[in-house]
Design an enzyme around this catalytic site. Structure first.
Site, mmCIF file in Angstrom:
data_model
loop_
_atom_site.group_PDB
_atom_site.id
_atom_site.type_symbol
_atom_site.label_atom_id
_atom_site.label_comp_id
_atom_site.label_asym_id
_atom_site.label_seq_id
_atom_site.Cartn_x
_atom_site.Cartn_y
_atom_site.Cartn_z
ATOM 1 N N SER A 1 0.624 1.577 -21.384
ATOM 2 C CA SER A 1 0.706 0.619 -20.275
ATOM 3 C C SER A 1 -0.262 -0.527 -20.502
ATOM 4 O O SER A 1 -1.310 -0.371 -21.153
ATOM 5 C CB SER A 1 0.338 1.359 -18.990
ATOM 6 O OG SER A 1 0.002 0.460 -17.970
ATOM 7 N N TYR B 1 -5.633 7.490 -13.877
ATOM 8 C CA TYR B 1 -4.294 7.326 -14.462
ATOM 9 C C TYR B 1 -4.377 6.421 -15.685
ATOM 10 O O TYR B 1 -3.858 6.735 -16.757
ATOM 11 C CB TYR B 1 -3.337 6.721 -13.414
ATOM 12 C CG TYR B 1 -2.147 6.037 -14.024
ATOM 13 C CD1 TYR B 1 -1.058 6.767 -14.487
ATOM 14 C CD2 TYR B 1 -2.118 4.642 -14.182
ATOM 15 C CE1 TYR B 1 0.030 6.128 -15.083
ATOM 16 C CE2 TYR B 1 -1.038 4.010 -14.764
ATOM 17 C CZ TYR B 1 0.023 4.755 -15.219
ATOM 18 O OH TYR B 1 1.089 4.124 -15.814
ATOM 19 N N LYS C 1 -3.828 6.963 -20.088
ATOM 20 C CA LYS C 1 -3.033 6.165 -21.039
ATOM 21 C C LYS C 1 -3.882 5.832 -22.271
ATOM 22 O O LYS C 1 -3.445 5.987 -23.409
ATOM 23 C CB LYS C 1 -2.524 4.873 -20.384
ATOM 24 C CG LYS C 1 -1.489 5.100 -19.302
ATOM 25 C CD LYS C 1 -0.190 5.646 -19.889
ATOM 26 C CE LYS C 1 0.851 5.959 -18.849
ATOM 27 N NZ LYS C 1 1.946 6.801 -19.314
HETATM 28 N N1 UFG Z 1 1.641 -5.886 -4.453
HETATM 29 C C1 UFG Z 1 1.670 -6.403 -3.171
HETATM 30 N N2 UFG Z 1 2.169 -5.630 -2.170
HETATM 31 C C2 UFG Z 1 2.649 -4.362 -2.400
HETATM 32 C C3 UFG Z 1 2.620 -3.849 -3.720
HETATM 33 C C4 UFG Z 1 2.094 -4.643 -4.713
HETATM 34 O O1 UFG Z 1 1.229 -7.526 -2.919
HETATM 35 O O2 UFG Z 1 3.080 -3.708 -1.441
HETATM 36 C C5 UFG Z 1 1.116 -6.741 -5.540
HETATM 37 C C6 UFG Z 1 -0.090 -6.143 -6.217
HETATM 38 O O3 UFG Z 1 -1.257 -6.466 -5.532
HETATM 39 C C7 UFG Z 1 0.023 -6.771 -7.603
HETATM 40 C C8 UFG Z 1 1.516 -6.943 -7.810
HETATM 41 O O4 UFG Z 1 2.112 -6.857 -6.524
HETATM 42 O O5 UFG Z 1 -0.578 -8.028 -7.569
HETATM 43 C C9 UFG Z 1 2.132 -5.863 -8.674
HETATM 44 O O6 UFG Z 1 1.770 -4.601 -8.154
HETATM 45 P P1 UFG Z 1 2.453 -3.242 -8.629
HETATM 46 O O7 UFG Z 1 1.807 -2.127 -7.865
HETATM 47 O O8 UFG Z 1 3.923 -3.352 -8.567
HETATM 48 O O9 UFG Z 1 2.074 -3.206 -10.154
HETATM 49 P P2 UFG Z 1 0.628 -3.177 -10.836
HETATM 50 O O10 UFG Z 1 0.542 -4.425 -11.647
HETATM 51 O O11 UFG Z 1 -0.456 -2.888 -9.913
HETATM 52 O O12 UFG Z 1 0.820 -1.850 -11.616
HETATM 53 C C10 UFG Z 1 1.217 -1.780 -12.898
HETATM 54 C C11 UFG Z 1 1.977 -0.469 -13.155
HETATM 55 C C12 UFG Z 1 1.049 0.690 -13.079
HETATM 56 C C13 UFG Z 1 -0.200 0.440 -13.867
HETATM 57 C C14 UFG Z 1 -0.852 -0.811 -13.386
HETATM 58 C C15 UFG Z 1 -2.157 -1.061 -14.059
HETATM 59 O O13 UFG Z 1 3.021 -0.321 -12.234
HETATM 60 O O14 UFG Z 1 1.714 1.815 -13.587
HETATM 61 O O15 UFG Z 1 0.038 -1.869 -13.636
HETATM 62 O O16 UFG Z 1 -2.471 -2.391 -14.197
HETATM 63 F F1 UFG Z 1 -1.091 1.417 -13.757
#
Ligand code: UFG
Length: 342
Positions: free
Chosen positions: A127, A152, A156
């Site tokens: 990831s 988590y 990775k």
């Molecule tokens: N976000 C919102 N509202 C929500 C959910 C997410 O504003 O309800 C925002 C988050 O703050 C972030 C973006 O949308 O800025 C993406 O969030 P996600 O949770 O969809 O994805 P992430 O980038 O946080 O997560 C991804 C992978 C994980 C991994 C993570 C680590 O999905 O498996 O990157 O960086 F661990």
């Protein structure tokens, strides 16, 4: 002779899409899953999409070393794609031991079984989380890894190191590819398989589609005071079918002896940064609806901006993301409607 690929966690979101692409590329696939974080919907969907009623399914836990060895004895496995793992960032902070035990043990069992059968090609689902908050973007495979912000994420990084060391010690018997995924979103164009989060979704797109369908009242956009053009975080959203196809390129590269090193790493992203607000606006526009959303405080652990430099995967593997964010968001919405029976 057809080659056989074992897909651990093959009934999950990424695993099911990868299984479809492997079958369509002419591989035999063995799906193995313990259904701890998914039900049979996507496994059944894969059979429907591919017409493969006989798709082998092994219901098993990869933490059971005996069962993993029996699996390797039962099938002529040429390559393994390892997805079976827990993946909720927040839960991993609350229950670190559960995550270390499950995610490390299951992978160690796969590698031990592969080693005992005299070698194998192993593809590990890593990831972009291994880059942490990068000093500069886009990130290449040479960008230094940073300490992960969650257990988590640590699993990775650790599994990457475990595979690298096992490959090095195997004297050519074991080969490895680490694929570092950015943000996989969307669903198969058939709307027969897609993301099925349990409970309240952590990730952005399932939260958007569940809000649009009326399952959630309001989407919170976490933070609009980031140092980005519109104040919301930037990510590299990669279509799930594009991402799945990258696995076919990687497996073929291994099986056709085209690897340049015994353990290789590739970013799997589009190279295109998209803000949370842009994604929400694109979802509304392409699907012709209004989403109820509000700005909320930043979510702890979120990085400001990360996107891939995917040139290595483009040039070396010959893989490239092809779908637009709009196409992907249409597919995600079609899947949510399919789930709702609409
Ligand atoms: N976000 C919102 N509202 C929500 C959910 C997410 O504003 O309800 C925002 C988050 O703050 C972030 C973006 O949308 O800025 C993406 O969030 P996600 O949770 O969809 O994805 P992430 O980038 O946080 O997560 C991804 C992978 C994980 C991994 C993570 C680590 O999905 O498996 O990157 O960086 F661990």
């Amino acid at each position: 002779m057809k080659k056989t690929v074992l897909v651990s966690g093959g009934a999950g979101f990424i695993g099911s899409h990868v299984t479809v692409e492997l079958l369509e590329a002419g591989y035999d696939v063995v799906v193995a899953d313990n259904f701890s974080n998914c039900d049979r919907t996507c496994y059944e969907g894969v059979k429907q999409i591919t017409g493969r009623e006989d798709l082998p399914l092994e219901v098993m836990d990869f933490c059971d070393a005996v069962a993993v060895k029996a699996l390797f004895a039962k099938y002529p496995i040429d390559a393994v794609i390892h997805f079976a793992a827990y993946k909720a960032v927040g839960e991993s902070v609350a229950q670190p031991l559960k995550y270390y035990k499950n995610n490390l043990t299951s992978f160690l069992n796969v590698l031990e079984a592969a080693q005992e059968q005299g070698g194998c090609n192993v593809l590990f689902s890593s990831s972009a989380t291994v880059y942490g908050e990068p000093d500069s973007v886009p990130v290449t495979e040479a960008t230094p890894r940073k300490p992960a912000t969650s257990p988590y994420g640590n699993t990775k990084t650790m599994c990457e190191d475990i595979l690298r060391d096992a490959v090095k010690a195997s004297e050519g018997k074991l080969k490895g590819i680490l694929l570092r995924y950015f943000n996989p979103i969307g669903a198969h164009p058939s709307a027969l398989i897609g993301e099925l989060p349990r409970g309240v979704p952590n990730n952005l797109v399932p939260f958007i589609t569940q809000t649009a369908i009326g399952k959630r009242e309001c989407l919170s956009i976490f933070g609009n005071d980031y140092p980005t053009p519109d104040g919301t975080c930037l990510r590299d959203y990669i279509d799930i079918v594009d991402l799945a196809k990258a696995h076919v390129f990687a497996v073929t590269r291994m099986l056709e002896g085209k690897m340049k090193q015994a353990c290789e790493v590739f970013n799997v992203g589009t190279g295109r940064p998209v803000s949370v607000l842009e994604l929400v606006n694109a979802f509304e526009k392409v699907n012709g609806l209004k989403l109820n959303y509000k700005f909320a405080p930043r979510r702890p652990g979120d990085v400001t901006a990360i996107w891939a430099d995917p040139s290595l995967a483009n040039t070396e593997m010959g893989w490239k993301a092809t779908r637009t964010v709009e196409e992907t968001l249409k597919a995600a919405w079609a899947w949510e409607k399919h789930l709702a029976g609409k």
